[in-house]
Design an enzyme around this catalytic site. Structure first.
Site, short mmCIF file in Angstrom:
data_model
loop_
_atom_site.label_atom_id
_atom_site.label_comp_id
_atom_site.label_asym_id
_atom_site.label_seq_id
_atom_site.Cartn_x
_atom_site.Cartn_y
_atom_site.Cartn_z
N CYS A 16 0.98 36.75 92.64
CA CYS A 16 0.15 35.74 91.67
C CYS A 16 0.86 34.52 91.88
O CYS A 16 1.95 34.20 91.39
CB CYS A 16 0.07 36.47 90.28
SG CYS A 16 -0.80 37.83 90.36
N GLY A 17 0.22 33.54 91.65
CA GLY A 17 0.53 32.05 91.65
C GLY A 17 -0.04 31.49 90.50
O GLY A 17 -1.19 31.72 90.05
#
Length: 416
Positions: A16-17
């Site tokens: 996840c960014g």
């Protein structure tokens, strides 16, 4: 040769960014900037969710609550509009502008409504925000084919299933101007990919993007439900959003105090503190034990006045900050910061539990205003804590194990 699927056959521990950009001066800039930051983080995602939140994007309608709604079908829209018409005055409504994109599959119906609350709707002692929040939570808990995913003033959440850059192109994000933007690229770990489950999660003007996994979800949810919150999305990111709403908006704690509650010191660290802070942190952990977010997380949460980055207390997920003048950028990786701010004046990685806070110039949270605290300082005192404890000093006025006594300002540690 067997092909292994991430998060089916093996876990991806740091995926996840997330990214956030804030101009503390309030100067607005194109949503293209947050897309540029998120594009650098593409390898942290797998195309199963992307989304953005923008603040200051509806200046012409800034006095009205902007509801962004996702519908399964036209019948759900008809039922929702009947509900909204009975509980709000709809000032303006229209489809959310989009354009087709080859990487975005069939989209649900996407509409936005600008509404206001008549004073006759409020019960005795009820605030307008309480009224709006209760209606939004009730709609989402009913699961009747319509979800209000965004409900603040002069802000909006745009999200769906796809890579962040593709979601941004679909929503024509570069056509909006805002002073704060946050973004999320999803790599689902414990839940399916669907439009309502993408990040950011929101309530009123709060929006939250999250990388991690909260093992205390059940305890946090029960804590919120004891205050009347109704959780509809079965995800830890939703409960973290509501925790900020409860603790900051309703209980008037400062953002720094909320950070101490959600990512507190360990008991053994508290036991080594001098008597006064030890007493206070002990009370915090006892009173707000149900709000402790246990597990690895990095979040960026924003409202119309602030943008905050916060890690779990061990910092098990990456989070980096960069600043240049009034520009604050927070992201999963430094590369995302330099994509939009090539030469930041300072880059730092906040410690676990240490909040990185951006504040809109001239703005302050209710607890800070009540205490006369300056914007961007750590000077406010919680009325709730003061009522619950004989300790009346601010958390941040108390000396830590290695700090001299005296107010933080007097020690020359605060800026802003």
């Amino acid at each position: 040769m067997q092909v292994l699927i991430p998060d089916r056959d093996y876990r991806v521990p740091s995926a996840c960014g997330i990214a956030g950009i804030m101009r503390e001066s309030g100067e607005r800039f194109s949503g293209a900037a947050i897309v540029q930051a998120m594009a650098v983080l593409r390898e942290r995602t797998n195309g199963l969710g992307g989304g953005f939140a923008g603040y200051g994007i509806y200046p012409e309608l800034k006095d009205y609550y902007a509801f962004h709604v996702i519908y399964d079908d036209a019948s759900a829209q008809e039922a929702m509009e009947d509900y909204l018409g009975r509980h709000f005055t709809i000032v303006h409504s229209e489809p959310i502008p989009t354009k087709s994109h080859p990487q975005i599959g069939p989209a649900p119906l996407l509409w936005r409504y600008f509404v206001q609350v008549g004073p006759e709707k409020l019960e005795a002692g009820q605030t307008e925000e309480d009224y709006v929040a209760s209606r939004v939570l009730a709609v989402n808990a009913s699961r009747r084919g319509g979800l209000i995913v965004s409900s603040g003033k002069n802000m909006g959440i745009f999200k769906g299933v796809g890579y962040p850059e593709d979601i941004a192109a679909f929503y024509r994000l570069d056509e909006y101007q805002g002073y704060t933007w946050t973004g999320h690229g999803r790599f689902p770990t414990n839940s399916v990919a669907w439009w309502g489950g993408a990040h950011p999660f929101g309530l009123l003007d709060w929006s939250l993007v999250h990388n991690g996994e909260i093992s205390s979800y059940g305890a946090n949810r029960r804590f919120l439900e004891s205050y009347g919150y109704r959780c509809a999305f079965s995800t830890d990111s939703e409960v973290m959003t509501y925790l900020f709403d409860l603790l900051v908006r309703k209980q008037r704690l400062t953002l720094e105090e909320v950070a101490c509650i959600m990512a507190p010191p360990f008991w053994e660290e508290i036991q080594r503190m001098p008597a006064k802070p030890r007493e206070l942190f002990t009370k915090l952990r006892i009173i707000y034990g149900g709000a402790l977010a246990n597990g690895p997380f990095a979040i960026i949460i924003a409202n119309s006045r602030h943008m905050v980055g916060l890690n779990d207390r061990i910092k098990l997920r990456p989070l980096v900050c960069g600043r240049s003048g009034d520009l604050l950028v927070i992201a999963s990786e430094e590369a995302a910061i330099r994509a939009v701010c090539p030469n930041p004046e300072v880059v730092w990685a906040p410690a676990g539990g240490e909040p990185a806070i951006g504040t809109l110039q001239g703005a302050m949270e209710p607890a800070q205003a009540k205490a006369g605290g300056k914007p961007g300082t750590l000077a406010a005192t919680s009325a709730t804590l003061a009522a619950a404890s004989p300790v009346t000093a601010s958390l941040w006025d108390l000396p830590g194990p290695d700090q001299p006594a005296g107010r933080a300002e007097e020690r020359g540690e605060l800026h802003g």
